[in-house]
Design a protein around this motif. Structure first.
Motif, mmCIF file in Angstrom:
data_model
loop_
_atom_site.group_PDB
_atom_site.id
_atom_site.type_symbol
_atom_site.label_atom_id
_atom_site.label_comp_id
_atom_site.label_asym_id
_atom_site.label_seq_id
_atom_site.Cartn_x
_atom_site.Cartn_y
_atom_site.Cartn_z
ATOM 1 N N GLN A 281 0.856 -1.180 0.000
ATOM 2 C CA GLN A 281 0.000 0.000 0.000
ATOM 3 C C GLN A 281 0.893 1.231 0.000
ATOM 4 O O GLN A 281 1.631 1.476 0.946
ATOM 5 C CB GLN A 281 -0.910 0.014 1.228
ATOM 6 C CG GLN A 281 -1.847 1.210 1.258
ATOM 7 C CD GLN A 281 -2.826 1.162 2.409
ATOM 8 O OE1 GLN A 281 -3.350 0.107 2.736
ATOM 9 N NE2 GLN A 281 -3.061 2.319 3.023
ATOM 10 N N GLU A 286 -5.816 3.953 -0.004
ATOM 11 C CA GLU A 286 -5.908 3.247 -1.274
ATOM 12 C C GLU A 286 -5.653 1.752 -1.080
ATOM 13 O O GLU A 286 -5.041 1.334 -0.089
ATOM 14 C CB GLU A 286 -4.903 3.810 -2.280
ATOM 15 C CG GLU A 286 -5.137 5.255 -2.650
ATOM 16 C CD GLU A 286 -6.406 5.448 -3.455
ATOM 17 O OE1 GLU A 286 -6.762 4.546 -4.237
ATOM 18 O OE2 GLU A 286 -7.053 6.494 -3.279
ATOM 19 N N SER A 287 -6.090 0.953 -2.022
ATOM 20 C CA SER A 287 -5.853 -0.491 -1.973
ATOM 21 C C SER A 287 -4.377 -0.784 -2.203
ATOM 22 O O SER A 287 -3.671 -0.028 -2.877
ATOM 23 C CB SER A 287 -6.692 -1.204 -3.038
ATOM 24 O OG SER A 287 -8.071 -0.996 -2.820
ATOM 25 N N ALA A 288 -3.907 -1.896 -1.632
ATOM 26 C CA ALA A 288 -2.536 -2.344 -1.876
ATOM 27 C C ALA A 288 -2.377 -2.723 -3.342
ATOM 28 O O ALA A 288 -3.313 -3.221 -3.983
ATOM 29 C CB ALA A 288 -2.197 -3.525 -0.979
ATOM 30 N N GLU A 314 3.632 6.388 4.321
ATOM 31 C CA GLU A 314 3.014 5.058 4.401
ATOM 32 C C GLU A 314 4.047 3.945 4.475
ATOM 33 O O GLU A 314 3.720 2.829 4.870
ATOM 34 C CB GLU A 314 2.110 4.824 3.177
ATOM 35 C CG GLU A 314 0.899 5.727 3.098
ATOM 36 C CD GLU A 314 -0.113 5.426 4.188
ATOM 37 O OE1 GLU A 314 -0.568 4.268 4.280
ATOM 38 O OE2 GLU A 314 -0.447 6.341 4.966
ATOM 39 N N GLU A 325 3.164 0.502 6.593
ATOM 40 C CA GLU A 325 3.241 -0.849 6.036
ATOM 41 C C GLU A 325 4.517 -1.529 6.527
ATOM 42 O O GLU A 325 5.615 -0.973 6.452
ATOM 43 C CB GLU A 325 3.269 -0.753 4.509
ATOM 44 C CG GLU A 325 3.221 -2.064 3.783
ATOM 45 C CD GLU A 325 1.819 -2.447 3.350
ATOM 46 O OE1 GLU A 325 1.677 -3.464 2.659
ATOM 47 O OE2 GLU A 325 0.879 -1.730 3.705
#
Length: 486
Positions: A281, A286-288, A314, A325
């Motif tokens: 991600q 937002e989506s990975a 992120e 992440e």
């Protein structure tokens, strides 16, 4: 004028301040060249494992296949793994060896990169030899590096991209740093950091032109090196290991010339292959994205989708306190996609695990337990730990002989069953390298710096960074502009 020979003021000379030379290390009279690879444990005999066995260990669906497991570390941001790839590109490039040859003498193999951590992948050959990488004219001429934002007619999202030629290829010091979106965005972040340093030095000290370039390059490079040691190495190798080497000297990576040992480049520094997640991600909310998908995995072209522009808050720990992440745990498993690489055609060669294992045979690497015993002799690990790791490797594949454990596989198993040294004296399984792997990686990285009289550890061990630029999160985000809307 201060007398440099006054008691307590004399400059440190030679290797003795840094390295307690072991019988396994390189002495300066070995003739080691900095543009060649070498060995750390040249007295140890090579191990050998049948390539058929190695193929079974590393194949898709085999014992190293982690499939789609999502087992993340607690403390290692995923940005460190891609930063590790950037560092690899800064110090190594073997453009000549293949799997169907034997490398008896690594000193005959050219290293196309400089082994020193000098960011030549950012600066190329400098503004005189490669002026097209740099701004021209004015106070910042020959000092600031160009990016896509300096080329308004460039295709794609030029404000969030590297400088590119009309065919989409990045105009940078090392083309490998455009092979995937995350590594190309790291390249861009460090270029922007350099330009931010130029702005700061010009405003505060009045530097211009060539003098500005030289001071900005030194400042940028030293901050990068500091973050590499104090942030990256402590996360991967453990703070106790890093502080032991800095305070007590290197025991195994020795000699008077910086070089890249094959035990490092072919085995230990490939730890990141176990820690790469197949989805990352890169933007908040937002989506990975698939690592090998169209947005992140296909480089060498302009950035055309805002989802491919990385928000570093992120991927690194920063002052924004995001839910960062994390990397996959460091163990004997690799994500399933890495065992069937989509960009390598022959099915018998597309497993990253098998390729790493075969390279151990090619480069005549000693067995992992033999390297561990050599490090244990100098107090780098507990001999009882070796048996624990050997048992773990036996569970991965029972066909490996007592002297035939591939070094790379041994170090992954060591990370899984022992793990990273912690400040309270414990170890944390899967969070980083175990004692043998950590010793190799930390000694080489620190040694490359100590043997370079242009680095902060080679030139001024009392130097410290500006507080606002003292780690990777700050370096990557300090000059990040507003993200384009999705």
């Amino acid at each position: 004028m201060t007398n440099p020979d006054h008691h307590g003021m004399k400059t440190l000379e030679g290797l003795n301040p840094y390295c307690s030379v072991s019988k396994y290390g390189h002495e300066s009279e070995d003739g080691q060249r900095d543009d060649r690879f070498g060995r750390m444990f040249g007295d140890l005999k090579p191990a050998y494992t049948s390539p058929l066995v190695l193929g079974e260990i590393g194949k898709k669906g085999g014992p190293m296949d982690g499939k789609s497991a999502n087992d993340r570390t607690d403390s290692v941001p995923v940005g460190h793994i891609f930063f590790g790839q950037f560092v690899d590109h800064d110090i190594t490039l073997d453009a000549s060896t293949t799997f169907d040859s034997v490398v008896d003498n690594p000193g005959e193999i050219a290293n196309v990169r400089t082994p020193t951590l000098d960011l030549d992948c950012i600066y190329g050959l400098g503004p005189e030899a490669q002026p097209y990488l740099y701004a021209q004219g004015g106070a910042f001429g020959g000092a600031k590096l160009l990016t896509g934002s300096d080329n308004p007619g460039q295709a794609g999202l030029n404000d969030s991209d590297l400088l590119r030629s009309p065919n989409g290829r990045a105009i940078i010091g090392d083309p490998r740093n455009d092979e995937n979106r995350i590594i190309s965005q790291i390249q861009l972040a460090i270029i922007r950091f350099h330009n931010h340093v130029c702005d700061t030095l010009h405003a505060e000290e009045g530097y211009e032109g060539h003098d500005l370039y030289e001071e900005a390059r030194r400042t940028t490079t030293w901050h990068y090196q500091w973050a590499l040691v104090s942030d990256f190495l402590t996360a991967i190798c453990g703070r106790p290991v890093v502080e032991r080497i800095l305070g007590c000297g290197r025991m195994h990576y020795c000699g008077g010339t910086p070089f890249i040992p094959v035990e490092f480049s072919v085995a230990a520094y490939r730890f990141g292959h176990s820690m790469i997640p197949m989805k990352v991600q890169t933007r908040k909310g937002e989506s990975a994205l698939e690592l090998f998908g169209a947005l992140l995995g296909q480089g060498f072209d302009a950035v055309n989708d805002p989802r491919a522009v990385v928000d570093w808050h992120e991927l690194f720990f920063t002052d924004q306190g995001r839910k960062v992440e994390r990397a996959q745990k460091l163990d004997t498993k690799l994500a399933g996609d890495l065992l069937a690489l989509p960009f390598i055609a022959p099915p018998d060669e597309n497993s990253l695990a098998t390729r790493n294992l075969l390279r151990g045979n090619t480069f005549l690497l000693p067995g992992g337990e033999k390297v561990a015993a050599a490090i244990a002799e100098k107090g780098g690990c507990d001999p009882k730990q070796i048996e624990k790791v050997v048992k773990k490797v036996g569970k991965v594949n029972g066909d490996l002989g007592a002297d035939g454990i591939p070094l790379w596989l041994y170090l992954l198993a060591e990370a899984e069953v022992i793990g990273r040294a912690e400040e309270d004296g414990s170890t944390k399984e899967g969070e980083g390298l175990g004692p043998v792997g950590a010793t190799i990686v930390a000694e080489v990285i620190i040694g490359l710096l100590e043997l370079d009289n242009h680095s902060y550890l080679g030139a001024n061990r009392n130097w410290s960074p500006r507080p606002e630029w003292d780690d990777l999160g700050k370096i990557t985000t300090v000059a990040q502009p507003a993200l384009p809307p999705v």
